[in-house]
Design a protein around this motif. Structure first.
Motif, PDB file in Angstrom:
ATOM      1  N   UNK A  32       0.826  -1.216   0.000  1.00 36.39           N
ATOM      2  CA  UNK A  32       0.000   0.000   0.000  1.00 36.39           C
ATOM      3  C   UNK A  32       0.862   1.270   0.000  1.00 36.39           C
ATOM      4  N   UNK A  33       2.124   1.137  -0.332  1.00 37.34           N
ATOM      5  CA  UNK A  33       3.002   2.304  -0.484  1.00 37.34           C
ATOM      6  C   UNK A  33       3.398   2.413  -1.950  1.00 37.34           C
ATOM      7  N   UNK A  69       3.999   5.628  -5.254  1.00 35.49           N
ATOM      8  CA  UNK A  69       4.825   6.832  -5.434  1.00 35.49           C
ATOM      9  C   UNK A  69       4.350   7.973  -4.538  1.00 35.49           C
ATOM     10  N   UNK A  70       3.104   7.910  -4.049  1.00 33.21           N
ATOM     11  CA  UNK A  70       2.629   8.951  -3.135  1.00 33.21           C
ATOM     12  C   UNK A  70       3.284   8.808  -1.763  1.00 33.21           C
ATOM     13  N   UNK A 108       8.813   8.931  -6.806  1.00 35.38           N
ATOM     14  CA  UNK A 108       9.390   8.284  -7.996  1.00 35.38           C
ATOM     15  C   UNK A 108      10.867   8.607  -8.132  1.00 35.38           C
ATOM     16  N   UNK A 156       3.008   2.585  -8.762  1.00 38.97           N
ATOM     17  CA  UNK A 156       2.038   3.552  -9.246  1.00 38.97           C
ATOM     18  C   UNK A 156       1.665   4.402  -8.035  1.00 38.97           C
ATOM     19  N   UNK A 157       0.712   5.306  -8.179  1.00 39.47           N
ATOM     20  CA  UNK A 157       0.544   6.262  -7.091  1.00 39.47           C
ATOM     21  C   UNK A 157       0.275   5.605  -5.737  1.00 39.47           C
ATOM     22  N   UNK A 158      -0.593   4.585  -5.727  1.00 37.95           N
ATOM     23  CA  UNK A 158      -0.990   3.991  -4.448  1.00 37.95           C
ATOM     24  C   UNK A 158      -0.589   2.530  -4.306  1.00 37.95           C
ATOM     25  N   UNK A 159       0.221   2.026  -5.202  1.00 44.20           N
ATOM     26  CA  UNK A 159       0.647   0.626  -5.163  1.00 44.20           C
ATOM     27  C   UNK A 159       2.149   0.543  -5.361  1.00 44.20           C
ATOM     28  N   UNK A 218       4.854  -2.374  -6.401  1.00 46.54           N
ATOM     29  CA  UNK A 218       5.009  -3.753  -6.893  1.00 46.54           C
ATOM     30  C   UNK A 218       6.308  -4.336  -6.348  1.00 46.54           C
ATOM     31  N   UNK A 238      -9.831  -0.859  -4.090  1.00 46.29           N
ATOM     32  CA  UNK A 238      -8.614  -1.194  -3.348  1.00 46.29           C
ATOM     33  C   UNK A 238      -8.934  -2.328  -2.377  1.00 46.29           C
ATOM     34  N   UNK A 257      -0.462  -5.672 -11.865  1.00 47.89           N
ATOM     35  CA  UNK A 257      -0.458  -5.061 -10.533  1.00 47.89           C
ATOM     36  C   UNK A 257      -1.335  -5.958  -9.658  1.00 47.89           C
ATOM     37  N   UNK A 263       9.102  13.727  -9.597  1.00 45.03           N
ATOM     38  CA  UNK A 263      10.061  13.065 -10.497  1.00 45.03           C
ATOM     39  C   UNK A 263       9.354  12.085 -11.422  1.00 45.03           C
ATOM     40  N   UNK A 295      -0.812  16.409  -5.536  1.00 44.77           N
ATOM     41  CA  UNK A 295      -0.541  15.886  -4.193  1.00 44.77           C
ATOM     42  C   UNK A 295       0.564  16.643  -3.475  1.00 44.77           C
TER      43      UNK A 295
END
Lengths: 352, 352
Positions: free
Chosen positions: A263-264, A266-267, A271, A294-297, A299, B84, B140, B271, B326
């Motif tokens: 659940x972490x 790029x937000x 990045x 990705x923003x909220x995932x 991988x 989610x 994902x 970034x 954000x």
């Protein structure tokens, strides 16, 4: 007392013992080399750590934005360096107000910036210290030659409300020797023009450890050294065991045997990899690497014997800790598994 | 009334006319194709735009975090999709409270997530709609096969406080046809098991424009379409003249004839380039591109006749607008050069 297990994810954890050890180690190094330390608060953005850095022996702090400096001044910090070209009426007025209550110094690399400073600061009784920013190889801001540095220093010296404060650079990574030669030349050119250069300020955590007694640098502005991160570990500054900042995260999905999702994204991690090939490393799970965001995932690719299960909580060492600090409204100070205190990231998101 | 010239930099400007035109264009497209629109608020994080999207005809909104959904529910939004896996007691309790006051639906791709949902939601009178997330090629989250989808749908159907809500995917960019085939197969397998699949939800702004009447998709979750950005322009979704979000910035340094430095770095632009080769484009300054970022500096490379001067203010179209939203605490709504209103980015930085 709260434990890490009581926190919701994602969350920033700061290991207090590690951060304090990192502060002490850098201060001892600076003391040994006769170097003044002026830590950059961009990494933590917290008055809590700024005060600890001063208590350990730092001569002052470095901020990049007036908004950050205002937060730090409000919290009781009294000597603040803003190595930035401050331009525009609104910012100049805030800078003037700040200068009225704490010791401030700034930089300039152009006549245009100087003109604004000279028009705003006119009191010879309390001049604003202005250092000349030098591009010693980084290719960002800064004058391009020693003669340009001298020309600006003369202008500063002439302005009644300004005082020439010395030279400042942010050296290109790994090219400290080049910066050193550049600054030595400029200092000599200044001396030939009758301008003393009492303060020469440099920055960048990795190169600090290469500074020697012979350096022309008098003051250093390391930022990341307090927390460290994967980039610093890759540069040999410390090991993963020295990294004070981790991001606590939950495994929310495990679609295939080699792919887990956190659940972490790029937000939470940003990045910004500083050139590393991936986005973070999971503590205690060898073979588990954050290979995509990705923003909220996040991988995670699992290799070898690495195993994760859905609902499991993990701690990620990010590539670049400073940008992670800027993404969270609060951080949790921890000792082992205990949460000692939760602090708002007071200087987060200060744009101007 | 304030003008753009009165704002300090860096700052986010939102051109209201452009954003409203983008909303209208997408809604008209969706209406034409019999597609329900459920915009993702991640792009703007503002109740202001969420309400405009609903007023234009959207059936509800999409949030990625419970914290975002709480902000939107507080602001009066009543139908919220959280695509989610919600895990852990703290989040499940917040989800339950949210479900008590607005219409909520969520997704799951595992028995573990379902177990938590089933234990939390037990009222058959007000069941929680749960859609099965499908990995249709993105790599994902999501079940890997139609048979896995059926197995999860059965579990949802059996749980007394849950209701099977359909299928959800985030397709791989440009591979909408692949996603379409995957979902059609899964829908058929569900039908063969006696499970009706009334809602099939897909996302991603660029691919929305390729959706046709023949699609199995019933609902679309575009995010970026409201503001657009350089990535969307590169994908052919619109032109730079359709981009509603720009970052106002000041030229703070101009060290060489081909290099200028802006006060917008990765803390303002992020970034995240989504694979583009650089970090932003300056409106009205052809030949000026943001080719490098550090946290508080943007390096602009000037080619051809491009000219900038120190102190000049420029507007940057970023590569990825969602992540820029954000980073700022507030945005300025503009019409031409006039600032209509300044809004806090209410759902910014919601981590949990």
């Amino acid at each position: 007392m709260l434990s890490i297990d009581d926190l919701d994810t994602p969350a920033i954890l700061i290991d207090v013992d590690r951060a304090e050890a990192n502060i002490a180690r850098a201060q001892a190094h600076a003391d040994r080399h006769g170097l003044k330390l002026r830590p950059h608060i961009k990494t933590h953005k917290l008055p809590y750590w700024a005060k600890k850095q001063i208590a350990a022996g730092a001569v002052g702090i470095t901020c990049q934005k007036i908004g950050e400096a205002e937060v730090m001044a409000d919290a009781g910090l009294t000597d603040i360096f803003l190595p930035y070209n401050i331009l525009g009426r609104a910012k100049l007025e805030r800078l003037k107000a700040l200068h009225g209550r704490v010791t401030v110094s700034v930089t300039s690399d152009s006549m245009e910036t100087l003109a604004g400073l000279a028009a705003t600061f006119t009191d010879p009784g309390q001049p604003l210290q202005v250092l000349v920013e030098c591009d010693t190889g980084m290719g960002r801001c800064g004058v391009q030659s020693a003669s340009e540095a001298v020309a600006l220093a003369r202008e500063i010296d002439k302005a009644r409300g300004l005082a020439f404060g010395g030279l400042m650079t942010y050296p290109a990574a790994g090219r400290a020797a080049e910066a050193e030669a550049w600054l030595a030349d400029a200092r000599q050119a200044l001396a030939a023009s009758g301008l003393a250069c009492q303060r020469i300020s440099s920055g960048g955590t990795p190169d600090m450890w290469r500074a020697s007694e012979a350096s022309v640098v008098t003051e250093y502005r390391p930022g990341t050294y307090i927390y460290l991160d994967r980039y610093q570990v890759a540069k040999g500054v410390g090991s993963l065991d020295d990294c004070a900042l981790t991001v606590l995260s939950t495994v929310v999905s495990h679609p295939t045997s080699t792919r887990a999702i956190l659940d972490a994204g790029s937000k939470a991690l940003s990045s910004d990899t500083l050139g590393l090939p991936d986005f973070g490393e999971l503590l205690g799970v060898p073979g588990a690497t954050v290979t995509g965001l990705s923003e909220e995932h996040g991988n995670v690719t699992l290799s070898g014997d690495a195993k994760l299960r859905i609902g499991e909580r993990v701690r990620i060492v990010p590539d670049h800790c400073c940008v992670v600090s800027n993404l969270f409204d609060e951080v949790h100070l921890i000792a082992g598994e205990r949460v000692l205190e939760t602090l708002p990231v007071a200087a987060r998101g200060r744009m101007g």
